[in-house]
Design a protein around this motif. Structure first.
Motif, PDB file in Angstrom:
ATOM      1  N   ALA A 135       2.795  14.603   2.202  1.00  9.42           N
ATOM      2  CA  ALA A 135       3.130  14.971   0.825  1.00  9.42           C
ATOM      3  C   ALA A 135       4.198  16.063   0.805  1.00  9.42           C
ATOM      4  CB  ALA A 135       1.879  15.439   0.090  1.00  9.42           C
ATOM      5  N   TYR A 136       4.064  17.041   1.695  1.00  7.72           N
ATOM      6  CA  TYR A 136       5.053  18.117   1.779  1.00  7.72           C
ATOM      7  C   TYR A 136       6.433  17.533   2.086  1.00  7.72           C
ATOM      8  CZ  TYR A 136       7.255  22.501   3.233  1.00  7.72           C
ATOM      9  OH  TYR A 136       8.097  23.588   3.345  1.00  7.72           O
ATOM     10  N   ARG A 137       6.495  16.629   3.052  1.00  8.53           N
ATOM     11  CA  ARG A 137       7.783  16.034   3.428  1.00  8.53           C
ATOM     12  C   ARG A 137       8.366  15.225   2.269  1.00  8.53           C
ATOM     13  NH1 ARG A 137       4.836  15.335   8.313  1.00  8.53           N
ATOM     14  NH2 ARG A 137       4.347  13.169   7.791  1.00  8.53           N
ATOM     15  N   LEU A 138       7.510  14.537   1.535  1.00  7.21           N
ATOM     16  CA  LEU A 138       7.989  13.757   0.394  1.00  7.21           C
ATOM     17  C   LEU A 138       8.596  14.674  -0.669  1.00  7.21           C
ATOM     18  CD1 LEU A 138       5.032  11.221   0.012  1.00  7.21           C
ATOM     19  CD2 LEU A 138       7.406  10.628   0.564  1.00  7.21           C
ATOM     20  N   ILE A 139       7.907  15.764  -0.991  1.00  7.01           N
ATOM     21  CA  ILE A 139       8.425  16.685  -1.996  1.00  7.01           C
ATOM     22  C   ILE A 139       9.678  17.380  -1.498  1.00  7.01           C
ATOM     23  CG2 ILE A 139       7.926  18.819  -3.255  1.00  7.01           C
ATOM     24  CD1 ILE A 139       5.079  17.898  -3.558  1.00  7.01           C
ATOM     25  N   GLU A 140       9.712  17.690  -0.226  1.00  8.29           N
ATOM     26  CA  GLU A 140      10.904  18.330   0.349  1.00  8.29           C
ATOM     27  C   GLU A 140      12.128  17.447   0.176  1.00  8.29           C
ATOM     28  OE1 GLU A 140      11.374  21.204   4.189  1.00  8.29           O
ATOM     29  OE2 GLU A 140      10.589  19.204   4.551  1.00  8.29           O
ATOM     30  N   ARG A 141      11.958  16.131   0.361  1.00 13.78           N
ATOM     31  CA  ARG A 141      13.075  15.196   0.174  1.00 13.78           C
ATOM     32  C   ARG A 141      13.351  14.954  -1.300  1.00 13.78           C
ATOM     33  NH1 ARG A 141      10.542  12.388   4.574  1.00 13.78           N
ATOM     34  NH2 ARG A 141       9.639  10.871   3.129  1.00 13.78           N
ATOM     35  N   GLY A 142      12.308  14.998  -2.124  1.00 13.68           N
ATOM     36  CA  GLY A 142      12.462  14.812  -3.559  1.00 13.68           C
ATOM     37  C   GLY A 142      12.195  13.382  -3.985  1.00 13.68           C
ATOM     38  N   PRO A 143      11.629  13.205  -5.176  1.00 17.23           N
ATOM     39  CA  PRO A 143      11.351  11.860  -5.677  1.00 17.23           C
ATOM     40  C   PRO A 143      12.628  11.133  -6.059  1.00 17.23           C
ATOM     41  CG  PRO A 143      10.898  13.485  -7.368  1.00 17.23           C
ATOM     42  CD  PRO A 143      11.231  14.252  -6.129  1.00 17.23           C
ATOM     43  N   PRO A 144      12.563   9.807  -6.215  1.00 18.93           N
ATOM     44  CA  PRO A 144      13.734   9.064  -6.699  1.00 18.93           C
ATOM     45  C   PRO A 144      14.137   9.549  -8.087  1.00 18.93           C
ATOM     46  CG  PRO A 144      12.039   7.575  -5.857  1.00 18.93           C
ATOM     47  CD  PRO A 144      11.412   8.940  -5.935  1.00 18.93           C
ATOM     48  N   PRO A 145      15.390   9.328  -8.480  1.00 13.49           N
ATOM     49  CA  PRO A 145      15.832   9.754  -9.817  1.00 13.49           C
ATOM     50  C   PRO A 145      14.927   9.183 -10.913  1.00 13.49           C
ATOM     51  CG  PRO A 145      17.698   9.034  -8.493  1.00 13.49           C
ATOM     52  CD  PRO A 145      16.470   8.690  -7.706  1.00 13.49           C
ATOM     53  N   ASP A 146      14.576  10.049 -11.860  1.00 11.89           N
ATOM     54  CA  ASP A 146      13.776   9.671 -13.031  1.00 11.89           C
ATOM     55  C   ASP A 146      12.338   9.263 -12.694  1.00 11.89           C
ATOM     56  OD1 ASP A 146      16.028  10.085 -14.689  1.00 11.89           O
ATOM     57  OD2 ASP A 146      16.738   8.050 -14.253  1.00 11.89           O
ATOM     58  N   ALA A 147      11.884   9.511 -11.463  1.00 12.11           N
ATOM     59  CA  ALA A 147      10.495   9.196 -11.103  1.00 12.11           C
ATOM     60  C   ALA A 147       9.628  10.428 -11.356  1.00 12.11           C
ATOM     61  CB  ALA A 147      10.400   8.775  -9.646  1.00 12.11           C
ATOM     62  N   PRO A 148       8.616  10.353 -12.242  1.00 12.78           N
ATOM     63  CA  PRO A 148       7.709  11.498 -12.439  1.00 12.78           C
ATOM     64  C   PRO A 148       7.016  11.852 -11.131  1.00 12.78           C
ATOM     65  CG  PRO A 148       7.421   9.852 -14.162  1.00 12.78           C
ATOM     66  CD  PRO A 148       8.277   9.219 -13.108  1.00 12.78           C
ATOM     67  N   LEU A 149       6.970  13.140 -10.815  1.00 10.27           N
ATOM     68  CA  LEU A 149       6.522  13.592  -9.505  1.00 10.27           C
ATOM     69  C   LEU A 149       5.103  13.158  -9.165  1.00 10.27           C
ATOM     70  CD1 LEU A 149       7.061  15.350  -6.969  1.00 10.27           C
ATOM     71  CD2 LEU A 149       6.097  17.269  -8.245  1.00 10.27           C
ATOM     72  N   VAL A 150       4.137  13.479 -10.025  1.00  7.71           N
ATOM     73  CA  VAL A 150       2.736  13.221  -9.679  1.00  7.71           C
ATOM     74  C   VAL A 150       2.430  11.734  -9.547  1.00  7.71           C
ATOM     75  CG1 VAL A 150       0.337  13.517 -10.431  1.00  7.71           C
ATOM     76  CG2 VAL A 150       1.933  15.448 -10.553  1.00  7.71           C
ATOM     77  N   PRO A 151       2.809  10.879 -10.502  1.00 10.70           N
ATOM     78  CA  PRO A 151       2.573   9.443 -10.309  1.00 10.70           C
ATOM     79  C   PRO A 151       3.249   8.883  -9.066  1.00 10.70           C
ATOM     80  CG  PRO A 151       3.059   9.896 -12.603  1.00 10.70           C
ATOM     81  CD  PRO A 151       3.334  11.165 -11.848  1.00 10.70           C
ATOM     82  N   TRP A 152       4.441   9.382  -8.753  1.00 12.80           N
ATOM     83  CA  TRP A 152       5.146   8.937  -7.544  1.00 12.80           C
ATOM     84  C   TRP A 152       4.363   9.312  -6.284  1.00 12.80           C
ATOM     85  CZ3 TRP A 152       8.034  12.420  -4.146  1.00 12.80           C
ATOM     86  CH2 TRP A 152       8.738  11.753  -3.144  1.00 12.80           C
ATOM     87  N   LEU A 153       3.834  10.532  -6.238  1.00 12.94           N
ATOM     88  CA  LEU A 153       3.026  10.951  -5.095  1.00 12.94           C
ATOM     89  C   LEU A 153       1.728  10.151  -5.006  1.00 12.94           C
ATOM     90  CD1 LEU A 153       3.380  14.844  -5.231  1.00 12.94           C
ATOM     91  CD2 LEU A 153       4.261  13.337  -3.437  1.00 12.94           C
ATOM     92  N   MET A 154       1.109   9.891  -6.156  1.00 12.16           N
ATOM     93  CA  MET A 154      -0.129   9.112  -6.161  1.00 12.16           C
ATOM     94  C   MET A 154       0.091   7.738  -5.543  1.00 12.16           C
ATOM     95  SD  MET A 154      -1.436  10.172  -9.982  1.00 12.16           S
ATOM     96  CE  MET A 154      -2.528   8.750 -10.118  1.00 12.16           C
ATOM     97  N   ARG A 155       1.193   7.100  -5.900  1.00 13.91           N
ATOM     98  CA  ARG A 155       1.488   5.772  -5.340  1.00 13.91           C
ATOM     99  C   ARG A 155       1.808   5.875  -3.850  1.00 13.91           C
ATOM    100  NH1 ARG A 155       4.354   5.470 -10.211  1.00 13.91           N
ATOM    101  NH2 ARG A 155       6.329   5.885  -9.125  1.00 13.91           N
TER     102      ARG A 155
END
Length: 222
Positions: free
Chosen positions: A122-142
């Protein structure tokens, strides 16, 4: 620290947790959500060991949400176990030997449980950042295949705060890295890090107590 007396030190949130050796004892610097000001003793040797992301909870044996904003002796968490650990450190006059002894003693102390691999991811995912216009929490949940409740609980345990706070802190750290590596205008670097110019000023005040201009002045007038 300066023998004549160290000035107050402002520590900004940086998504890290440290194990520090100060005055012959281990101290924990827990996760921060806002700037902290510390005053250290003159002529004191301070050595810090930094936990990798999402590993402190396993080594310390406590959820990191219990340590947010705190500076406390390891004795307060472990009692006699912490004192036994400190007694194994060879605290001589040579600073390099002391640092090597600390590294060895801490490495030999087995964690009570394995690090949380999904939270490291999860840390690595947030460090890279979500795709454009992707809400952070739902993106992490998936990405992590977790419910929102589980995700937030695991973040509290591993980082001391939720995904959005970690995202904010890592984004500001990303801006600082860009700033240290480039002579581009602040507004350009802010946009590259994901801020509008005014949003960067607000976030800088919230996380450091200063504006980017004030921080730039301090860094270049030491």
């Amino acid at each position: 620290m300066d023998p004549a007396g160290a000035p107050p030190i402002v520590v900004m949130p940086d998504a890290t947790i440290d194990l520090q050796w100060i005055g012959g004892s281990f101290r924990i610097a827990g996760p921060d959500k806002e700037p902290q000001t510390e005053v250290m003793s003159a002529d004191e040797n301070v050595i810090g060991l930094r936990f990798h992301p999402a590993t402190a909870a396993a080594w310390l044996g406590v959820p990191q949400i219990e340590l947010v904003g705190q500076r406390l002796l390891l004795d307060d968490l472990w009692g006699a176990r912490a004192r036994r650990l400190a007694s194994r450190v060879r605290a001589g006059d040579n600073f390099e030997d002391l640092a090597c002894s600390l590294e060895q003693v801490v490495a030999e102390e087995a964690a009570s449980r394995a690090p949380d691999a999904p939270m490291q991811a999860a840390y690595r995912l947030i460090e890279r950042g979500p795709p454009p216009d992707a809400p952070l929490v739902p993106w992490l949940m998936r990405a992590l295949e977790m419910s929102e409740r589980t995700l937030r609980r695991r973040f509290d345990e591993s980082f001391g705060y939720g995904p959005k706070t970690l995202d904010r802190i890592l984004r500001y750290q990303r801006f600082l890295r860009l700033w240290s590596q480039s002579n581009s205008a602040t507004a350009i670097l802010a946009a590259e890090a994901g801020y509008s110019d005014q949003a960067l000023v607000r976030e800088s005040r919230r996380l450091t107590g200063s504006t980017p201009r004030q921080i730039h002045h301090l860094l270049h007038n030491k």
